[in-house]
Design a protein around this motif. Structure first.
Motif, PDB file in Angstrom:
ATOM      1  N   GLU A  39      25.730 -30.811   1.050  1.00  0.00           N
ATOM      2  CA  GLU A  39      27.173 -30.991   1.170  1.00  0.00           C
ATOM      3  C   GLU A  39      27.691 -32.103   0.255  1.00  0.00           C
ATOM      4  OE1 GLU A  39      28.734 -30.758   5.312  1.00  0.00           O
ATOM      5  OE2 GLU A  39      29.053 -28.794   4.391  1.00  0.00           O
ATOM      6  N   GLY A  40      26.783 -32.870  -0.354  1.00  0.00           N
ATOM      7  CA  GLY A  40      27.216 -33.915  -1.287  1.00  0.00           C
ATOM      8  C   GLY A  40      27.552 -35.243  -0.623  1.00  0.00           C
ATOM      9  N   ASP A  41      27.260 -35.410   0.686  1.00  0.00           N
ATOM     10  CA  ASP A  41      27.434 -36.725   1.318  1.00  0.00           C
ATOM     11  C   ASP A  41      26.525 -37.728   0.617  1.00  0.00           C
ATOM     12  OD1 ASP A  41      29.130 -35.633   3.232  1.00  0.00           O
ATOM     13  OD2 ASP A  41      27.488 -35.210   4.616  1.00  0.00           O
ATOM     14  N   LEU A  42      25.320 -37.247   0.245  1.00  0.00           N
ATOM     15  CA  LEU A  42      24.416 -38.047  -0.594  1.00  0.00           C
ATOM     16  C   LEU A  42      24.553 -37.484  -2.002  1.00  0.00           C
ATOM     17  CD1 LEU A  42      21.211 -38.027   1.640  1.00  0.00           C
ATOM     18  CD2 LEU A  42      22.826 -39.892   1.347  1.00  0.00           C
ATOM     19  N   PRO A  43      24.815 -38.336  -2.991  1.00  0.00           N
ATOM     20  CA  PRO A  43      25.013 -37.811  -4.345  1.00  0.00           C
ATOM     21  C   PRO A  43      23.741 -37.162  -4.878  1.00  0.00           C
ATOM     22  CG  PRO A  43      24.930 -40.215  -4.346  1.00  0.00           C
ATOM     23  CD  PRO A  43      24.920 -39.786  -2.906  1.00  0.00           C
ATOM     24  N   PRO A  44      23.846 -35.983  -5.498  1.00  0.00           N
ATOM     25  CA  PRO A  44      22.644 -35.334  -6.019  1.00  0.00           C
ATOM     26  C   PRO A  44      22.033 -36.161  -7.150  1.00  0.00           C
ATOM     27  CG  PRO A  44      24.610 -34.156  -6.739  1.00  0.00           C
ATOM     28  CD  PRO A  44      25.075 -35.217  -5.789  1.00  0.00           C
ATOM     29  N   TYR A 247      22.707 -41.390   6.439  1.00  0.00           N
ATOM     30  CA  TYR A 247      24.135 -41.326   6.146  1.00  0.00           C
ATOM     31  C   TYR A 247      24.908 -41.564   7.431  1.00  0.00           C
ATOM     32  CZ  TYR A 247      28.710 -39.358   5.218  1.00  0.00           C
ATOM     33  OH  TYR A 247      30.078 -39.186   5.108  1.00  0.00           O
ATOM     34  N   LEU A 248      25.983 -42.321   7.336  1.00  0.00           N
ATOM     35  CA  LEU A 248      26.828 -42.585   8.499  1.00  0.00           C
ATOM     36  C   LEU A 248      28.271 -42.626   8.027  1.00  0.00           C
ATOM     37  CD1 LEU A 248      26.453 -43.476  11.569  1.00  0.00           C
ATOM     38  CD2 LEU A 248      26.868 -45.789  10.759  1.00  0.00           C
ATOM     39  N   THR A 249      29.181 -42.018   8.788  1.00  0.00           N
ATOM     40  CA  THR A 249      30.593 -42.174   8.445  1.00  0.00           C
ATOM     41  C   THR A 249      30.968 -43.638   8.685  1.00  0.00           C
ATOM     42  OG1 THR A 249      31.246 -41.528  10.676  1.00  0.00           O
ATOM     43  CG2 THR A 249      31.144 -39.768   9.021  1.00  0.00           C
ATOM     44  N   ASP A 250      32.123 -44.066   8.164  1.00  0.00           N
ATOM     45  CA  ASP A 250      32.473 -45.488   8.226  1.00  0.00           C
ATOM     46  C   ASP A 250      32.496 -46.019   9.662  1.00  0.00           C
ATOM     47  OD1 ASP A 250      32.597 -45.675   5.549  1.00  0.00           O
ATOM     48  OD2 ASP A 250      34.780 -45.528   5.412  1.00  0.00           O
ATOM     49  N   ILE A 251      32.044 -47.268   9.778  1.00  0.00           N
ATOM     50  CA  ILE A 251      32.062 -47.947  11.074  1.00  0.00           C
ATOM     51  C   ILE A 251      33.416 -48.634  11.219  1.00  0.00           C
ATOM     52  CG2 ILE A 251      30.941 -49.738  12.474  1.00  0.00           C
ATOM     53  CD1 ILE A 251      28.418 -49.334  10.778  1.00  0.00           C
ATOM     54  N   PRO A 252      34.125 -48.438  12.328  1.00  0.00           N
ATOM     55  CA  PRO A 252      35.403 -49.134  12.510  1.00  0.00           C
ATOM     56  C   PRO A 252      35.162 -50.638  12.654  1.00  0.00           C
ATOM     57  CG  PRO A 252      34.970 -47.571  14.325  1.00  0.00           C
ATOM     58  CD  PRO A 252      33.784 -47.543  13.427  1.00  0.00           C
ATOM     59  N   PRO A 253      36.223 -51.447  12.533  1.00  0.00           N
ATOM     60  CA  PRO A 253      36.040 -52.908  12.640  1.00  0.00           C
ATOM     61  C   PRO A 253      35.383 -53.279  13.964  1.00  0.00           C
ATOM     62  CG  PRO A 253      38.298 -52.378  12.016  1.00  0.00           C
ATOM     63  CD  PRO A 253      37.622 -51.075  12.318  1.00  0.00           C
ATOM     64  N   LEU A 254      34.489 -54.274  13.889  1.00  0.00           N
ATOM     65  CA  LEU A 254      33.810 -54.742  15.092  1.00  0.00           C
ATOM     66  C   LEU A 254      34.492 -56.003  15.590  1.00  0.00           C
ATOM     67  CD1 LEU A 254      30.077 -54.380  13.973  1.00  0.00           C
ATOM     68  CD2 LEU A 254      31.429 -52.784  15.349  1.00  0.00           C
TER      69      LEU A 254
END
Ligand SMILES: [Zn+2]
Ligand SMILES: [Zn+2]
Length: 321
Positions: A39-44, A247-254
């Motif tokens: 899916e390209g979340d990790l660049p080929p 891979y992880l989607t962005d973490i919101p502010p802690l």
């Protein structure tokens, strides 16, 4: 996945070079990392790369200097395909952090194929007591889950929260349970909740439900950054959250007070060492870990990845050649 990114092609059977094995693929697990790659979340790193890094196969030829295995041996190929062996990380035993490491199905062709070449030094002898299908997911889901479990540092008799309960989590959970941990599972999928219950989880709930108990340790298997704050908030004093994915989607502010203070720890998990693999495969055999798989034909790889994305099966998908 909706655009059908995989293409079935013919390539010549590769020649094993120095220190390499030519392996005929029997089964190949479908890992979430494959999904992030296609899916390209990790660049080929190369175009038209063959994915697949949970490969169970048979050695059919050995290159010059490849001495660990013989023709006919059953071997496993995993995600870590090579390191330089000389950098300071390799020398101190942290080869998973080697900046010059290469990965199966990312840097070199992987196991969604009839044949692949594998570095002799990075091929894994396989434990007995498992079918080829069961062995495949042990080779990444299993090994990485095991490393994540060790990174989560569950104290003896401690409580462990697991967010996401797919191929990797259902294997790590069994080790944690066998070692005496009390396991609490958080997942949106009803089928995964059922699997967690059947394996002996103390409680099973939805991803964003509050934890029934304060947790000593937690592992985030779901690639969802939004879960990090509630998982940290569920930790007891001194607790540790390990993020298992590549891979992880962005973490919101802690919020320091709510999420980190009282010496709570937040850790990532990066690949694995060959030592982790050996430890895990030995333990899997000794504990007779139960591997839940869903089989797919080799030419159904697209379907397997789409089903993984949509949570349409239990445990781990495995392609059969
Ligand atoms: Zn290195
Ligand atoms: Zn993987």
């Amino acid at each position: 996945m909706s655009s059908g990114p995989l293409e079935l092609t013919e390539r010549p059977v590769p020649e094993p070079g120095p220190g390499q094995l030519l392996v005929k693929v029997i089964a190949c697990g479908v890992c979430r990392t494959d999904l992030h790659l296609v899916e390209g979340d990790l660049p080929p790193r190369h175009l038209r790369m063959t994915p697949g890094h949970e490969v169970v196969g048979q050695v059919v030829a050995t290159g010059p200097g490849a001495t660990r295995f013989r023709e006919g041996d059953r071997v496993g190929a995993a995600w870590l395909a090579g390191t330089d062996g000389t950098c300071r990380f390799c020398r101190r035993g942290d080869e998973n952090l080697c900046p010059d490491s290469v990965y199966t199905g990312w840097d070199i062709h992987g196991g969604y194929a009839e044949y692949l070449t594998v570095a002799d030094a990075f091929a894994h002898p396989l434990p007995g007591g498992f079918t080829d299908t069961e062995l495949a997911p042990l080779l990444c889901a299993g090994i990485i889950g095991y490393r994540a479990l060790r990174r989560a540092e569950v104290p003896p008799g401690g409580t462990l929260g697991i967010w996401g309960f797919g191929g990797s989590a259902h294997l790590a959970a069994q080790i944690a349970l066998a070692e005496g941990a009390e396991v609490h599972v958080f997942t949106r999928s009803p089928a995964d909740r059922e699997l967690a219950r059947s394996l002996g989880a103390a409680s099973v709930q939805n991803s964003f439900d509050p934890s029934p108990v304060p947790l000593d340790s937690a592992i985030l298997f779901a690639p969802v950054g939004n879960i990090v704050p509630p998982a940290l908030a569920a930790l007891d004093r001194g607790g540790t959250l390990a993020i298992a994915g590549i891979y992880l989607t962005d973490i919101p502010p802690l919020n320091y007070e709510q999420h980190l203070f009282q010496e709570r720890n937040l850790r990532s998990v990066t690949s694995n060492t060959r030592g982790d693999a050996q430890e895990f495969l030995t333990l899997a055999q000794r504990l007779r870990i139960k591997v839940t798989t869903t089989p797919y034909r080799f030419d159904q790889a697209d379907q397997a990845l789409a089903d993984l994305e949509a949570d349409r099966f239990n445990g781990a998908a495995v392609l059969h050649m």
